[in-house]
Design an enzyme around this catalytic site. Structure first.
Site, PDB file in Angstrom:
ATOM      1  N   LYS A 192       0.849  -1.193   0.000  1.00 17.80           N
ATOM      2  CA  LYS A 192       0.000   0.000   0.000  1.00 17.80           C
ATOM      3  C   LYS A 192       0.882   1.240   0.000  1.00 17.80           C
ATOM      4  O   LYS A 192       1.797   1.358   0.825  1.00 17.80           O
ATOM      5  CB  LYS A 192      -0.841  -0.049   1.272  1.00 17.80           C
ATOM      6  CG  LYS A 192      -2.020   0.852   1.323  1.00 17.80           C
ATOM      7  CD  LYS A 192      -2.729   0.513   2.634  1.00 17.80           C
ATOM      8  CE  LYS A 192      -3.900   1.356   2.916  1.00 17.80           C
ATOM      9  NZ  LYS A 192      -4.318   1.192   4.308  1.00 17.80           N
TER      10      LYS A 192
HETATM   11  C1  E4P Z   1      -7.703   1.639   5.130  1.00 14.45           C
HETATM   12  O1  E4P Z   1      -7.069   1.249   4.166  1.00 14.45           O
HETATM   13  C2  E4P Z   1      -7.436   2.945   5.771  1.00 14.45           C
HETATM   14  O2  E4P Z   1      -6.136   3.013   6.250  1.00 14.45           O
HETATM   15  C3  E4P Z   1      -8.468   3.240   6.803  1.00 14.45           C
HETATM   16  O3  E4P Z   1      -9.746   2.934   6.301  1.00 14.45           O
HETATM   17  C4  E4P Z   1      -8.391   4.615   7.428  1.00 14.45           C
HETATM   18  O4  E4P Z   1      -9.544   4.864   8.154  1.00 14.45           O
HETATM   19  P1  E4P Z   1      -9.723   6.051   9.236  1.00 14.45           P
HETATM   20  O5  E4P Z   1     -10.097   7.289   8.507  1.00 14.45           O
HETATM   21  O6  E4P Z   1     -10.852   5.569  10.107  1.00 14.45           O
HETATM   22  O7  E4P Z   1      -8.414   6.158   9.948  1.00 14.45           O
END
Ligand code: E4P
Length: 217
Positions: free
Chosen positions: A82
């Site tokens: 990622k």
């Molecule tokens: C997933 O890939 C993300 O890192 C995550 O959904 C972030 O979510 P948040 O805005 O609740 O931190």
């Protein structure tokens, strides 16, 4: 639409796997810190029980990201690398996406997944799920193959909206996954079924403990 868990806590992932409803996990540096384990150890442990595990790079320069991404990918075949949606980010699961134009950039560089963050848009008074739906529509229109992963999901309605929008994946905290099971009519219905079952059991004649002894009498 596939359901992913947005957590790095092993026990939550294990529970989701046991329920048989999740196909992957999305981690980020914040979620890894919350889990309180070494990044590599935790990702490898998670990969033992589930496929499609997004592990995020923390390098800031393209060359470093490539080196780090290869290192993460070598941890386990289930790892999806990622990278953040900055000019330096290049491929795989492109995260921190907040607009259709950013999603087009992610597709243009051949990303496998793009992750629009719905909840964080809602937090600044924008319609996060509208952006997810617009990205899906733009990708369909342009016949783009990059998968849309609805991220930063905060409640069960987000999951429904992501499915209706045509997102390929929705990733959610464990608490939201649990809420997907819940419905007051399911609970009330199950309670009534069990009550009625017990009534029929109570109405039945009690069978003798020793039927042959009863027959002799
Ligand atoms: C997933 O890939 C993300 O890192 C995550 O959904 C972030 O979510 P948040 O805005 O609740 O931190």
């Amino acid at each position: 639409m596939k359901l992913f868990l947005d957590t790095a806590i092993y026990e939550e992932i294990q529970q989701g796997v046991t329920w048989g409803v999740i196909d992957g996990v999305t981690t980020n540096p914040t979620l890894i810190a919350k889990a309180g384990h070494d990044h590599e150890d935790q990702v490898k442990r998670i990969c033992q029980i589930i496929g499609n595990v997004s592990a995020e790079v923390v390098s800031e320069k393209t060359d470093d990201m490539i080196v780090e991404g290869r290192r993460l990918a070598a941890w386990h075949k289930n790892v999806i690398v990622k990278v953040p949606l900055t000019p330096e980010g290049t491929r795989v699961n492109v995260t921190l996406c907040f607009s259709v134009n950013q999603a087009l950039l992610a597709a243009a560089i051949g990303a496998y997944i793009v992750s629009p963050f719905a909840g964080r848009l809602d937090d600044i008074n924008e319609d996060g799920m509208r952006v997810v739906a617009d990205i899906v529509a733009a990708y369909r229109q342009q016949e783009i193959k990059t998968k849309v992963l609805a991220a930063s999901i905060r409640n069960p309605m987000h999951v429904t909206q992501a499915a209706l929008a045509g997102a390929d994946i929705a990733t959610m905290p464990f608490g939201v996954l649990k809420m997907l099971f819940a419905h007051p009519l399911t609970e009330a219905g199950q309670k009534k079924f069990l009550e009625d079952y017990r009534k029929t059991q109570e109405a039945k004649p009690v069978p003798s403990a020793r039927p042959e002894a009863a027959a002799k009498r």
